[in-house]
Scaffold this motif. Structure first.
Motif, mmCIF file in Angstrom:
data_model
loop_
_atom_site.group_PDB
_atom_site.id
_atom_site.type_symbol
_atom_site.label_atom_id
_atom_site.label_comp_id
_atom_site.label_asym_id
_atom_site.label_seq_id
_atom_site.Cartn_x
_atom_site.Cartn_y
_atom_site.Cartn_z
ATOM 1 N N GLN A 134 0.834 -1.200 0.000
ATOM 2 C CA GLN A 134 0.000 0.000 0.000
ATOM 3 C C GLN A 134 0.871 1.255 0.000
ATOM 4 O OE1 GLN A 134 -3.429 0.484 -0.210
ATOM 5 N NE2 GLN A 134 -2.830 2.619 -0.364
ATOM 6 N N GLU A 135 1.882 1.287 0.856
ATOM 7 C CA GLU A 135 2.746 2.469 0.956
ATOM 8 C C GLU A 135 3.539 2.722 -0.324
ATOM 9 O OE1 GLU A 135 5.366 2.028 4.304
ATOM 10 O OE2 GLU A 135 3.733 2.115 5.764
ATOM 11 N N GLU A 136 4.106 1.669 -0.911
ATOM 12 C CA GLU A 136 5.025 1.849 -2.036
ATOM 13 C C GLU A 136 4.340 1.887 -3.398
ATOM 14 O OE1 GLU A 136 8.397 -0.759 -1.817
ATOM 15 O OE2 GLU A 136 8.865 -0.123 0.227
ATOM 16 N N LEU A 137 3.246 1.106 -3.561
ATOM 17 C CA LEU A 137 2.609 1.021 -4.875
ATOM 18 C C LEU A 137 1.148 1.450 -4.891
ATOM 19 C CD1 LEU A 137 4.037 -2.410 -6.092
ATOM 20 C CD2 LEU A 137 4.990 -0.122 -6.419
ATOM 21 N N GLY A 138 0.574 1.693 -3.720
ATOM 22 C CA GLY A 138 -0.825 2.076 -3.656
ATOM 23 C C GLY A 138 -1.787 0.939 -3.944
ATOM 24 N N ILE A 139 -1.339 -0.309 -3.757
ATOM 25 C CA ILE A 139 -2.238 -1.441 -3.999
ATOM 26 C C ILE A 139 -2.563 -2.133 -2.673
ATOM 27 C CG2 ILE A 139 -1.404 -1.760 -6.353
ATOM 28 C CD1 ILE A 139 0.138 -4.207 -5.453
ATOM 29 N N SER A 140 -3.821 -2.537 -2.544
ATOM 30 C CA SER A 140 -4.227 -3.196 -1.308
ATOM 31 C C SER A 140 -5.089 -4.423 -1.547
ATOM 32 C CB SER A 140 -4.971 -2.208 -0.405
ATOM 33 O OG SER A 140 -6.095 -1.686 -1.081
ATOM 34 N N GLU A 165 -4.375 -0.445 -11.206
ATOM 35 C CA GLU A 165 -3.528 0.745 -11.239
ATOM 36 C C GLU A 165 -2.445 0.663 -10.168
ATOM 37 O OE1 GLU A 165 -3.962 5.535 -10.561
ATOM 38 O OE2 GLU A 165 -5.702 4.423 -11.302
ATOM 39 N N ILE A 166 -1.246 1.061 -10.535
ATOM 40 C CA ILE A 166 -0.125 1.129 -9.602
ATOM 41 C C ILE A 166 0.312 2.581 -9.513
ATOM 42 C CG2 ILE A 166 2.265 0.448 -9.185
ATOM 43 C CD1 ILE A 166 1.637 -2.223 -10.541
ATOM 44 N N SER A 167 0.433 3.071 -8.287
ATOM 45 C CA SER A 167 0.814 4.462 -8.045
ATOM 46 C C SER A 167 2.053 4.493 -7.160
ATOM 47 C CB SER A 167 -0.325 5.215 -7.352
ATOM 48 O OG SER A 167 -1.492 5.172 -8.130
ATOM 49 N N SER A 181 5.015 5.483 -4.816
ATOM 50 C CA SER A 181 5.100 6.548 -3.816
ATOM 51 C C SER A 181 6.240 7.512 -4.113
ATOM 52 C CB SER A 181 5.299 5.943 -2.429
ATOM 53 O OG SER A 181 6.651 5.570 -2.251
ATOM 54 N N ASN A 182 6.291 8.571 -3.333
ATOM 55 C CA ASN A 182 7.374 9.546 -3.451
ATOM 56 C C ASN A 182 8.712 8.979 -3.000
ATOM 57 O OD1 ASN A 182 5.491 11.368 -4.336
ATOM 58 N ND2 ASN A 182 5.236 12.358 -2.352
#
Length: 125
Positions: free
Chosen positions: A48-54, A85-87, A89-90
């Motif tokens: 979740q933190e690194e790719l926004g997937i859960s 979708e993969i987002s 992280s900063n």
């Protein structure tokens, strides 16, 4: 390891400001287990933190000890197939899916972290 339906492997790019292996491509989800966390809880948190997937299911592939002249880690390696979708992280300098052939063609050229290359050889993707 996050794969898509095409069999491609998603890798993250480590940012230039990292003190260990800057600007290298690496396993997409990595992190440390917090006190009181299980391996599975840490995996879900880091994804979740690194790719926004859960919303994903995973399987344990292996676990092993990785050791270099700078660090020693107990690694738990998991696999999932994910087409959403993969987002990134900063904390990352982006990421993308790589074909296995593309990865093989870039091994030993300083493109990937030694950790990733070692694990790639161990798992024989």
């Amino acid at each position: 390891h996050v794969f898509n339906d095409k069999g491609e492997l998603y890798l993250q790019k480590r940012p230039a400001w990292k003190d260990i292996q800057p600007n290298k491509w690496d396993t997409s989800v990595g992190g440390h287990i917090d006190l009181g966390e299980s391996v599975e809880m840490a995996l879900k948190r880091e994804a979740q933190e690194e790719l926004g997937i859960s919303d994903f299911t995973f399987e344990l592939l292996t676990h092993y000890v990785f050791e270099s002249n700078r660090e020693k880690e107990l690694v738990f390696c998991h696999r999932t197939i994910y087409n959403g979708e993969i987002s990134p992280s900063n904390e990352l300098d982006g990421g993308r899916f790589w074909s296995i052939e593309e990865i093989k063609n870039n091994l030993g050229k300083g493109v990937f972290t030694p950790n990733f290359e070692s694990e790639f050889a161990r798992l024989k993707f």
